[in-house]
Write an enzyme that holds these catalytic residues in place. Structure first.
Site, PDB file in Angstrom:
ATOM      1  N   SER A   1      39.619  41.587  34.844  1.00  0.00           N
ATOM      2  CA  SER A   1      39.433  42.898  35.383  1.00  0.00           C
ATOM      3  C   SER A   1      40.331  43.864  34.483  1.00  0.00           C
ATOM      4  CB  SER A   1      39.400  43.031  36.909  1.00  0.00           C
ATOM      5  OG  SER A   1      38.676  44.269  37.033  1.00  0.00           O
TER       6      SER A   1
ATOM      7  N   HIS B   1      32.651  39.129  40.941  1.00  0.00           N
ATOM      8  CA  HIS B   1      33.745  39.447  40.200  1.00  0.00           C
ATOM      9  C   HIS B   1      34.687  38.510  40.230  1.00  0.00           C
ATOM     10  CE1 HIS B   1      35.775  42.263  37.653  1.00  0.00           C
ATOM     11  NE2 HIS B   1      36.890  42.615  38.606  1.00  0.00           N
TER      12      HIS B   1
ATOM     13  N   ASP C   1      28.198  40.052  38.718  1.00  0.00           N
ATOM     14  CA  ASP C   1      29.503  40.683  38.756  1.00  0.00           C
ATOM     15  C   ASP C   1      29.202  42.237  38.457  1.00  0.00           C
ATOM     16  OD1 ASP C   1      32.048  41.279  37.855  1.00  0.00           O
ATOM     17  OD2 ASP C   1      32.295  39.306  36.794  1.00  0.00           O
TER      18      ASP C   1
END
Length: 292
Positions: free
Chosen positions: A105, A270, A243
């Site tokens: 991320s 995610h 995601d």
């Protein structure tokens, strides 16, 4: 199961304070440095990556201001430039002459920004569920919200109303968003709950903002896509089918990065390292072994 031997941990002096680190695994293949997300969301939720220590040392650290690291109060510390400097200081302190990076991320942003400094020891980058562009992230979030129940959409779309983000209505709607596009799980593992407790909302709110899907912080104009053509290291991009770092974004990043490949995990949001753990690890292991 994740390997647990051997382990070493300690603290490293960086600009602004001390950061905590842990090394799992033996000196075999090229070490892997783990860059957690957030900003301000500590390493604990990435516990499954210890599986990769079967082949090499896996190095975790909590970025300054969160987790087990010191928590200075100087808001001037929360910049991309200082986090890049921090990463270099960790690498130097640990005496690493060659290494791979895996950034989850926000950690993917940090990976790319560090790679753009042309470090000599970097061998490859894994962009896991990557955030690399705020405009892309925000636009994708708007599309994802449209797939949720109408009542949830209405609540989330009222996020700009004064004080609304603190209401129970907004929190319930936000939980739905997280369940579908962030966690992708009915219940959270203990390691994720631990990260939630050690999370720094101060860093997150300053750099991103209080809403996962609507940035308002200092990263609001970040867009690394024009720079991706400069990345000459081998790159593996991983994301989940559901995601918030969408497969469409992953495909776009793949087209921009010369030596890149993309893996989409079909059962994940995610947190694909939890929900598609076996396939995630086998994909990463194969990518790294080919480079050793």
């Amino acid at each position: 199961m994740a390997t647990k031997t051997p382990e070493k941990e300690g603290f490293i002096d960086v600009t602004g304070g001390k950061v905590w680190y842990k090394i799992v695994g033996e000196k075999k293949g090229t070490p892997l440095i783990v860059l957690h997300g957030g900003p301000g969301y500590p390493h604990d939720y990435l516990e499954p990556l210890e599986d990769l220590a079967e082949d090499r040392q896996v190095i975790f650290y909590d970025q300054l201001g969160c987790g087990n690291s010191e928590r200075p109060e100087d808001k001037k510390l929360w910049t991309i430039e200082r986090f890049v400097e921090e990463l270099e200081q960790v690498i130097t302190n640990l005496g690493l002459t060659h290494y791979n990076l895996i950034g989850h991320s926000w950690g993917a942003t940090l990976s790319i920004c560090y790679a753009l400094t042309n470090p000599t020891g970097l061998k490859s980058i894994i962009l896991a569920d990557p955030y690399l562009s705020t405009p892309i992230w925000e636009n994708d979030a708007k599309m994802l919200i449209k797939t949720l129940p109408q009542e949830t959409q209405m609540s989330l779309n009222k996020h700009n109303l004064p004080g609304f983000t603190k209401t129970e209505e907004f929190q319930k709607a936000s939980d739905v968003y997280y369940k579908h596009f962030v966690y992708g799980m009915e219940s959270l593992p203990a390691a994720v709950k631990k990260a939630n407790k050690k999370f720094s909302s101060i860093i997150y709110n300053q750099m991103w903002g209080p809403k996962e899907f609507a940035p308002t912080g200092t990263l609001i104009e970040l867009d690394l896509t024009p720079e991706l053509k400069k990345i000459t290291f081998p790159v593996l991009i991983i994301c989940g089918r559901y995601d918030e770092a969408t497969p469409e974004a992953g495909e776009y990043f793949k087209k921009l990065i010369p030596k890149s490949q993309l893996k989409i995990l079909e059962n994940s949001a995610h947190f694909s390292h939890w929900t598609d753990r076996k396939e995630y690890m086998s994909t990463v292991k194969a990518f790294l072994k080919e480079l050793d």
